[in-house]
Write an enzyme that holds these catalytic residues in place. Structure first.
Site, PDB file in Angstrom:
ATOM      1  N   LYS A 243       7.046 -11.984  15.692  1.00  0.00           N
ATOM      2  CA  LYS A 243       8.280 -12.202  16.435  1.00  0.00           C
ATOM      3  C   LYS A 243       8.044 -12.404  17.930  1.00  0.00           C
ATOM      4  CE  LYS A 243      11.604 -10.169  13.280  1.00  0.00           C
ATOM      5  NZ  LYS A 243      10.752  -9.678  12.182  1.00  0.00           N
TER       6      LYS A 243
HETATM    7  C1  LIG Z   1      10.911 -10.058  10.818  1.00  0.00           C
HETATM    8  C2  LIG Z   1       9.742  -9.904   9.955  1.00  0.00           C
HETATM    9  C3  LIG Z   1       9.612 -10.608   8.724  1.00  0.00           C
HETATM   10  C4  LIG Z   1      10.715 -11.499   8.192  1.00  0.00           C
HETATM   11  O1  LIG Z   1      10.836 -12.706   8.897  1.00  0.00           O
HETATM   12  P1  LIG Z   1      12.114 -13.638   8.690  1.00  0.00           P
HETATM   13  O2  LIG Z   1      11.956 -14.747   9.646  1.00  0.00           O
HETATM   14  O3  LIG Z   1      13.316 -12.768   8.984  1.00  0.00           O
HETATM   15  O4  LIG Z   1      12.122 -14.080   7.269  1.00  0.00           O
HETATM   16  C5  LIG Z   1       8.448 -10.461   8.008  1.00  0.00           C
HETATM   17  N1  LIG Z   1       7.447  -9.648   8.414  1.00  0.00           N
HETATM   18  C6  LIG Z   1       7.542  -8.946   9.573  1.00  0.00           C
HETATM   19  C7  LIG Z   1       6.423  -8.044   9.951  1.00  0.00           C
HETATM   20  C8  LIG Z   1       8.677  -9.046  10.386  1.00  0.00           C
HETATM   21  O5  LIG Z   1       8.763  -8.333  11.518  1.00  0.00           O
END
Ligand SMILES: *Cc1c(COP(=O)(O)O)cnc(C)c1O
Length: 432
Positions: free
Chosen positions: A107
């Site tokens: 993220k």
């Molecule tokens: C947010 C997150 C996801 C999911 O990602 P999306 O884009 O919401 O599908 C998967 N793994 C981790 C570690 C995350 O922080």
């Protein structure tokens, strides 16, 4: 570039407004009006391009002339200043490691890009101060706090549930200071989210402050995730299958967008924990949101994935067309734990619970289809973020990356509030 609302295709916005607002006024997600393929020369030169060049070429059309080349490149270069290696795990399966950023989760890319864009618009358009208000169950808050740290004209307020995030995650939220405030809520994540939602609907607050959100519905958080797929492709020779551990389906939707721009991809696999709304949809063609169930891959505990409507839009809402390029599978915590254990024993590779679900999805697809394509699963978080679960399975210490070691010595600074909305309201109205 114009964006339309998925609730009303006649409602348009420019990029700036889509970033500042997050959602369209009719609560629809924004979607780009036109998607132009990248030229063949881009793909021929891909192995030689820098990550900055890849980022710029792929996102340029979505920003249009609203951010000049030089500024956009500055934003991208800050967004991508770490590594995205494709690491072989076993024969035919590699891990695309997206956890080398400052908060050790993928993220970071979306949060930094959005922070750069919002910072640019806040200065250029004299928008005055903007408050980014988010509720976090762990990963989002850290990435947003880190991405927006020191961005002028932007104040960040993060709500997190007291005692419900890991030590490392709490340190990432509460030790930065400057323009970041952490509100430690005496409640659970759902309380935090409900309080945030109420604040967005409260005119006493929205006339006092310009509020925006920083979750993956924002186009500036969603679209830069395309970069991973191009950067992975530059490191391999053949058309891959990508398996993406999915919660709100923002990441995988960005992968599908990269394919729309011309990136050769054999297939996309959405890997889910027991929150299997999309798996059911792929079988039945009926989309039925469910309440979420708590799992060890908790960033994917989502029963009504917000970006799935964007995926449907990309495929013209044709179930059959989607099925040709996209599959979804669901796995239990027990499967996930077993995979963490076995992959460590056999391959000496440490998976986090989300990556483990991705690995499982990839393995199942490759087996079912006897595909020879190289498989890549996205490793979305560093295993150190889920230390208890991972160490329990591998029975060894997970090495702590240098970049977070110093965090443990820093002092936590949070403001404690109850889970009553009035507490948040007083804070946002500067009445404390
Ligand atoms: C947010 C997150 C996801 C999911 O990602 P999306 O884009 O919401 O599908 C998967 N793994 C981790 C570690 C995350 O922080």
């Amino acid at each position: 570039m114009r964006y339309f609302s998925l609730n009303n295709h006649q409602h348009f916005s420019n990029f700036e407004n889509a970033v500042v607002r997050g959602l369209a006024p009719d609560k629809g997600l924004y979607f780009p009006e036109k998607i132009e393929k990248l030229p063949a020369s881009f793909f021929e030169e891909l192995p030689k391009l820098t990550n900055l060049e890849i980022g710029y070429q792929s996102i340029r059309q979505f920003v249009g002339d609203e951010i000049p080349e030089e500024d956009l490149k500055k934003i991208i270069s800050k967004t991508l200043d770490f590594e995205f290696p494709v690491v072989p795990v076993e024969n035919g399966i590699s891990s695309l490691e997206l956890f080398h950023g400052p908060t050790l989760a993928f993220k970071d890319v979306g949060a930094r890009f959005m922070a750069g864009c919002l910072g640019y618009f806040s200065q250029k358009s004299n928008l005055g101060n903007i408050t980014v208000l988010v509720a976090t169950s762990g990963d989002t808050g850290g990435a947003v706090a880190n991405g927006f740290l020191g961005v002028e004209g932007v104040e960040v307020v993060i709500l997190y549930p007291k005692g419900k995030v890991s030590d490392l995650q709490e340190k990432q939220l509460t030790t930065l200071g400057q323009n970041i405030t952490a509100l430690e809520v005496d409640g659970v994540f759902d309380d935090c989210q409900a309080m945030v939602k109420q604040a967005f609907l409260d005119e006493t607050i929205t006339t006092h402050r310009k509020l925006t959100s920083a979750n993956s519905i924002n186009v500036a958080r969603w679209l830069p995730q395309m970069f991973y797929y191009f950067i992975a492709a530059k490191q391999i020779q053949e058309k891959p299958v990508f398996a993406v551990p999915s919660g709100n389906f923002g990441n995988i939707c960005a992968g599908l967008m990269a394919r729309e721009l011309g990136l050769p991809v054999a297939h996309f696999v959405a890997a889910n924990n027991v929150n299997n709304t999309v798996v059911d949809f792929m079988d039945s063609g009926k989309y039925q949101p469910k309440p979420s169930t708590a799992t060890i891959s908790n960033a994917m505990d989502v029963g009504d994935p917000s970006n799935f409507v964007r995926i449907l839009q990309l495929f013209g809402n044709e179930h059959q067309a989607l099925k040709k390029d996209f599959s979804a599978y669901s796995f239990s915590d027990e499967d996930t734990r077993k995979t963490i254990r076995e992959v460590f024993q056999k391959e000496n590779y440490i998976l986090d619970p989300h990556g483990a679900v991705g690995y499982l999805g990839l393995q199942q697809y490759l087996k079912e289809t006897a595909s020879e394509a190289p498989g890549i699963f996205l490793e979305t978080a560093h295993p150190v973020k889920f230390l208890d679960t991972v160490e329990e399975e591998i029975q060894t210490k997970v090495p702590v990356p240098e970049s977070v070691r110093s965090l443990f010595d820093k002092k936590k600074k949070s403001l404690q509030i109850s889970s009553k909305y009035e507490d948040l309201k007083r804070f946002l109205l500067d009445e404390n």
